[in-house]
Design a protein around this motif. Structure first.
Motif, PDB file in Angstrom:
ATOM      1  N   THR A  32      -9.159   3.367   4.663  1.00 45.29           N
ATOM      2  CA  THR A  32      -8.597   1.941   4.530  1.00 45.29           C
ATOM      3  C   THR A  32      -8.336   1.812   3.805  1.00 45.29           C
ATOM      4  OG1 THR A  32      -9.247   1.480   6.552  1.00 45.29           O
ATOM      5  CG2 THR A  32      -8.618  -0.022   5.884  1.00 45.29           C
ATOM      6  N   TRP A  33      -6.803   1.181   3.427  1.00 44.07           N
ATOM      7  CA  TRP A  33      -6.242  -0.196   2.174  1.00 44.07           C
ATOM      8  C   TRP A  33      -5.820  -1.247   2.282  1.00 44.07           C
ATOM      9  CZ3 TRP A  33      -1.544   3.023  -0.978  1.00 44.07           C
ATOM     10  CH2 TRP A  33      -1.166   2.590  -2.404  1.00 44.07           C
ATOM     11  N   ILE A  34      -6.909  -2.335   2.566  1.00 43.86           N
ATOM     12  CA  ILE A  34      -6.671  -3.473   2.680  1.00 43.86           C
ATOM     13  C   ILE A  34      -5.067  -3.854   1.461  1.00 43.86           C
ATOM     14  CG2 ILE A  34      -7.433  -5.738   2.275  1.00 43.86           C
ATOM     15  CD1 ILE A  34     -10.497  -4.130   3.557  1.00 43.86           C
ATOM     16  N   VAL A  35      -4.075  -4.541   1.857  1.00 46.58           N
ATOM     17  CA  VAL A  35      -3.774  -4.926   1.255  1.00 46.58           C
ATOM     18  C   VAL A  35      -3.567  -6.530   1.640  1.00 46.58           C
ATOM     19  CG1 VAL A  35      -0.507  -5.703   0.735  1.00 46.58           C
ATOM     20  CG2 VAL A  35      -1.965  -3.353   0.931  1.00 46.58           C
ATOM     21  N   VAL A  45       4.762  -3.594  -0.340  1.00 46.42           N
ATOM     22  CA  VAL A  45       6.063  -2.925  -1.002  1.00 46.42           C
ATOM     23  C   VAL A  45       5.851  -1.493  -1.714  1.00 46.42           C
ATOM     24  CG1 VAL A  45       8.353  -2.311  -2.480  1.00 46.42           C
ATOM     25  CG2 VAL A  45       8.185  -4.635  -0.551  1.00 46.42           C
ATOM     26  N   PHE A  46       4.985  -1.598  -3.083  1.00 49.98           N
ATOM     27  CA  PHE A  46       4.304  -2.091  -3.985  1.00 49.98           C
ATOM     28  C   PHE A  46       2.882  -0.329  -2.810  1.00 49.98           C
ATOM     29  CE2 PHE A  46       1.952  -2.018  -8.936  1.00 49.98           C
ATOM     30  CZ  PHE A  46       1.963  -0.049  -8.296  1.00 49.98           C
ATOM     31  N   ALA A  47       1.941  -0.484  -2.222  1.00 47.06           N
ATOM     32  CA  ALA A  47       1.278   0.100  -1.407  1.00 47.06           C
ATOM     33  C   ALA A  47       2.151   0.950  -0.403  1.00 47.06           C
ATOM     34  CB  ALA A  47       0.766  -1.007  -0.820  1.00 47.06           C
ATOM     35  N   ARG A  48       2.726   0.938  -0.299  1.00 50.04           N
ATOM     36  CA  ARG A  48       3.889   1.630   0.557  1.00 50.04           C
ATOM     37  C   ARG A  48       4.577   2.279   0.189  1.00 50.04           C
ATOM     38  NH1 ARG A  48       2.569   0.167   6.159  1.00 50.04           N
ATOM     39  NH2 ARG A  48       1.948  -2.052   5.872  1.00 50.04           N
ATOM     40  N   THR A  49       4.803   2.192  -1.044  1.00 51.56           N
ATOM     41  CA  THR A  49       5.786   3.663  -2.167  1.00 51.56           C
ATOM     42  C   THR A  49       4.991   4.508  -2.400  1.00 51.56           C
ATOM     43  OG1 THR A  49       7.394   1.098  -3.060  1.00 51.56           O
ATOM     44  CG2 THR A  49       6.889   3.118  -3.786  1.00 51.56           C
ATOM     45  N   ILE A  50       3.336   4.170  -2.477  1.00 44.78           N
ATOM     46  CA  ILE A  50       2.700   5.037  -3.407  1.00 44.78           C
ATOM     47  C   ILE A  50       2.454   5.397  -1.942  1.00 44.78           C
ATOM     48  CG2 ILE A  50       2.870   4.411  -5.479  1.00 44.78           C
ATOM     49  CD1 ILE A  50       0.277   3.174  -5.803  1.00 44.78           C
ATOM     50  N   GLN A  51       1.677   5.196  -1.157  1.00 42.30           N
ATOM     51  CA  GLN A  51       0.628   5.658   0.449  1.00 42.30           C
ATOM     52  C   GLN A  51       1.237   7.408   0.178  1.00 42.30           C
ATOM     53  OE1 GLN A  51       1.764   4.383   3.994  1.00 42.30           O
ATOM     54  NE2 GLN A  51       0.245   4.537   4.645  1.00 42.30           N
ATOM     55  N   PRO A  52       2.444   7.665   0.746  1.00 46.84           N
ATOM     56  CA  PRO A  52       2.553   9.658   0.893  1.00 46.84           C
ATOM     57  C   PRO A  52       1.920   9.676  -0.166  1.00 46.84           C
ATOM     58  CG  PRO A  52       4.859   7.716   2.097  1.00 46.84           C
ATOM     59  CD  PRO A  52       3.582   7.158   0.269  1.00 46.84           C
ATOM     60  N   PHE A  53       2.310  10.047  -1.558  1.00 52.79           N
ATOM     61  CA  PHE A  53       1.793  10.942  -2.932  1.00 52.79           C
ATOM     62  C   PHE A  53       0.602  10.355  -2.388  1.00 52.79           C
ATOM     63  CE2 PHE A  53      -0.101  11.433  -6.697  1.00 52.79           C
ATOM     64  CZ  PHE A  53       0.674  12.414  -7.153  1.00 52.79           C
ATOM     65  N   MET A  54      -0.352   9.682  -2.061  1.00 53.55           N
ATOM     66  CA  MET A  54      -1.613   9.466  -2.440  1.00 53.55           C
ATOM     67  C   MET A  54      -2.313  10.159  -1.367  1.00 53.55           C
ATOM     68  SD  MET A  54      -2.787   7.491  -4.771  1.00 53.55           S
ATOM     69  CE  MET A  54      -4.556   6.937  -4.488  1.00 53.55           C
ATOM     70  N   VAL A  64      -2.515   1.356   5.464  1.00 53.66           N
ATOM     71  CA  VAL A  64      -2.038   0.687   4.750  1.00 53.66           C
ATOM     72  C   VAL A  64      -2.813  -0.675   5.607  1.00 53.66           C
ATOM     73  CG1 VAL A  64      -0.686  -1.071   3.939  1.00 53.66           C
ATOM     74  CG2 VAL A  64      -0.532   1.009   3.230  1.00 53.66           C
ATOM     75  N   ASP A  65      -3.639  -1.745   5.466  1.00 49.49           N
ATOM     76  CA  ASP A  65      -3.893  -2.497   6.557  1.00 49.49           C
ATOM     77  C   ASP A  65      -3.491  -4.047   6.020  1.00 49.49           C
ATOM     78  OD1 ASP A  65      -4.673  -4.038   8.780  1.00 49.49           O
ATOM     79  OD2 ASP A  65      -7.093  -3.232   8.226  1.00 49.49           O
ATOM     80  N   ASN A  66      -2.300  -4.956   6.572  1.00 48.24           N
ATOM     81  CA  ASN A  66      -1.778  -5.757   5.542  1.00 48.24           C
ATOM     82  C   ASN A  66      -3.523  -7.429   6.119  1.00 48.24           C
ATOM     83  OD1 ASN A  66       0.938  -4.328   6.247  1.00 48.24           O
ATOM     84  ND2 ASN A  66       0.455  -5.851   4.143  1.00 48.24           N
ATOM     85  N   LYS A  67      -3.738  -7.494   5.226  1.00 49.43           N
ATOM     86  CA  LYS A  67      -4.374  -9.149   5.929  1.00 49.43           C
ATOM     87  C   LYS A  67      -4.497  -9.963   4.691  1.00 49.43           C
ATOM     88  CE  LYS A  67      -6.872  -6.235   8.828  1.00 49.43           C
ATOM     89  NZ  LYS A  67      -7.277  -6.733   9.929  1.00 49.43           N
ATOM     90  N   ALA A  68      -3.550 -10.047   4.793  1.00 50.95           N
ATOM     91  CA  ALA A  68      -2.756 -11.607   5.019  1.00 50.95           C
ATOM     92  C   ALA A  68      -3.487 -13.484   5.131  1.00 50.95           C
ATOM     93  CB  ALA A  68      -1.699 -11.888   4.715  1.00 50.95           C
ATOM     94  N   GLY A  69      -3.929 -13.426   3.699  1.00 46.86           N
ATOM     95  CA  GLY A  69      -4.662 -15.368   4.287  1.00 46.86           C
ATOM     96  C   GLY A  69      -5.018 -15.502   3.218  1.00 46.86           C
ATOM     97  N   ALA A  70      -4.989 -17.379   2.909  1.00 47.43           N
ATOM     98  CA  ALA A  70      -5.856 -17.954   1.868  1.00 47.43           C
ATOM     99  C   ALA A  70      -5.876 -17.351   0.165  1.00 47.43           C
ATOM    100  CB  ALA A  70      -6.885 -17.867   1.624  1.00 47.43           C
ATOM    101  N   ASN A  71      -4.639 -16.786   0.178  1.00 54.89           N
ATOM    102  CA  ASN A  71      -4.071 -17.156  -1.077  1.00 54.89           C
ATOM    103  C   ASN A  71      -4.540 -14.892  -1.814  1.00 54.89           C
ATOM    104  OD1 ASN A  71      -1.756 -16.489  -3.320  1.00 54.89           O
ATOM    105  ND2 ASN A  71      -3.613 -17.330  -4.656  1.00 54.89           N
ATOM    106  N   GLY A  72      -4.764 -14.702  -0.623  1.00 57.41           N
ATOM    107  CA  GLY A  72      -5.763 -13.018  -0.974  1.00 57.41           C
ATOM    108  C   GLY A  72      -7.246 -13.484  -0.233  1.00 57.41           C
ATOM    109  N   VAL A  73      -7.329 -14.053  -0.164  1.00 58.88           N
ATOM    110  CA  VAL A  73      -9.218 -14.468   0.075  1.00 58.88           C
ATOM    111  C   VAL A  73      -9.626 -13.889   1.282  1.00 58.88           C
ATOM    112  CG1 VAL A  73     -11.122 -16.318   0.865  1.00 58.88           C
ATOM    113  CG2 VAL A  73      -9.098 -16.469  -1.357  1.00 58.88           C
ATOM    114  N   LEU A  74      -8.539 -13.576   2.554  1.00 63.46           N
ATOM    115  CA  LEU A  74      -9.011 -13.241   3.828  1.00 63.46           C
ATOM    116  C   LEU A  74      -9.678 -11.451   3.326  1.00 63.46           C
ATOM    117  CD1 LEU A  74      -9.785 -13.420   6.905  1.00 63.46           C
ATOM    118  CD2 LEU A  74      -7.411 -12.634   7.318  1.00 63.46           C
ATOM    119  N   GLY A  75      -8.940 -10.233   2.455  1.00 67.38           N
ATOM    120  CA  GLY A  75      -8.818  -9.427   2.574  1.00 67.38           C
ATOM    121  C   GLY A  75      -9.706  -9.473   1.817  1.00 67.38           C
ATOM    122  N   GLU A  76      -9.683 -10.084   0.975  1.00 71.95           N
ATOM    123  CA  GLU A  76     -10.537  -9.746  -0.830  1.00 71.95           C
ATOM    124  C   GLU A  76     -11.688  -9.643   0.411  1.00 71.95           C
ATOM    125  OE1 GLU A  76      -9.602 -12.380  -3.716  1.00 71.95           O
ATOM    126  OE2 GLU A  76      -7.388 -11.488  -3.818  1.00 71.95           O
TER     127      GLU A  76
END
Length: 323
Positions: A32-35, A45-54, A64-76
């Motif tokens: 699981t790749w938290i963005v 965009v950056f993550a999904r560009t290199i995701q297939p290679f990885m 890729v799992d987008n966890k937006a909120g509080a300027n990144g604090v939620l996902g972090e």
């Protein structure tokens, strides 16, 4: 007692063997790749560009799992508290180094395990047609003739790099631009175009189309050298402000106490991704410049970034959201 000590030694040896065996077989299931930012943004965009290679390189799906909120604090926060087994990784931006000084966090970013500095996106200071200055030097001279606080700038929110970059400009140039935050970069750009604000720092991928369309004009780029895709835009250093060293960077972190073999495995995989010629071209076309290096390189850079943001928040007297 002697037999007890022998049994304890055997148990620890067995546990160590199992951990090492697990590390050697890593990965053997999806990762699981938290963005910590929303879909469609530069991080995503950056993550999904290199995701297939990885996925191909590691032989396991990287989701890729987008966890937006509080300027990144939620996902972090989610990534920080994940199991340190390499199956949850955090793709964070420069905000992770600024957040502790701007808002309440339930984690200590210094305890993240750094993997690799992936790359960055430079910022361009844009001005609308009301600003008659042709470059940053002329703009600063113009601002100093105005009453303090009469020139406004827009950003994509408190703690975003556009906000902190302009506050650093205030510090370095000894001027007083007033901040008007918006919820997103497009909104901040629209505010500048419409005249609600006069200037805005934006990433190259968003700024260059506005420049080409004639809606906004550039004053300077916060980069060490002129950009290949915008060679006519002078750098902040050329304009007399070499101290304005700030951009939106991206890197990979792991939860605290992740074993070093997993760190090294991921470092090698991401290094291969961002140096792949085809991926490098795709990233640079989006205004993203790959970096790379060792975990130690990234750790050193990360610590220097935290010191820089602490200085900006302190000197600019930006009030923390937790207060």
């Amino acid at each position: 007692m002697k037999r007890l000590l022998q049994l304890i030694t055997i148990v620890f040896a067995a546990q160590s063997f199992m951990v090492n065996a697990q590390d050697a077989n890593y990965p053997n299931r999806p990762i699981t790749w938290i963005v910590p930012m929303g879909a469609g943004g530069t991080s995503d965009v950056f993550a999904r560009t290199i995701q297939p290679f990885m996925t191909n390189y590691l032989g396991q799906p990287m989701v890729v799992d987008n966890k937006a909120g509080a300027n990144g604090v939620l996902g972090e926060d989610l990534g920080f508290n994940a199991k340190p087994d390499g199956y949850t990784i955090i793709f964070s931006s420069a905000s992770v180094a600024a957040n502790p000084f701007l808002r309440k966090t339930n984690y200590d970013p210094r305890k993240f395990v750094p993997v690799i500095y992936l790359g960055n996106v430079y910022l361009i200071l844009l001005a609308n047609s009301d600003v008659k200055a042709n470059n940053l030097k002329e703009f600063v001279e113009m601002v100093k003739t105005k009453p303090p606080g009469t020139i406004n700038y827009s950003s994509w929110g408190v703690g975003g790099m556009g906000h902190l970059a302009t506050e650093l400009l205030n510090i370095e140039a000894k001027i007083n631009l007033s901040h008007i935050p918006y919820k997103s970069s497009p909104e901040a750009v629209t505010a500048a175009i419409s005249g609600q604000t006069q200037v805005t720092f934006q990433t190259t991928s968003l700024a260059i189309p506005q420049i080409k369309a004639g809606r906004l004009h550039p004053l300077a780029v916060a980069a060490p050298n002129r950009l290949p895709d915008a060679p006519d835009i002078p750098t902040v250093g050329e304009m007399g402000y070499p101290g304005i060293k700030i951009d939106t960077w991206f890197g990979i972190f792991l939860p605290p106490n992740t074993p070093r073999p997993i760190v090294d495995r991921l470092n090698k995989a991401f290094q291969a991704a961002i140096t792949d010629p085809e991926i490098k071209v795709k990233l640079e076309a989006k205004g993203i410049y790959p970096k790379g290096g060792t975990p130690e390189d990234f750790q050193s850079y990360f610590q220097s970034e935290m010191r820089k943001f602490n200085r900006i928040v302190t000197e600019a007297k930006i009030e923390s959201e937790s207060k």
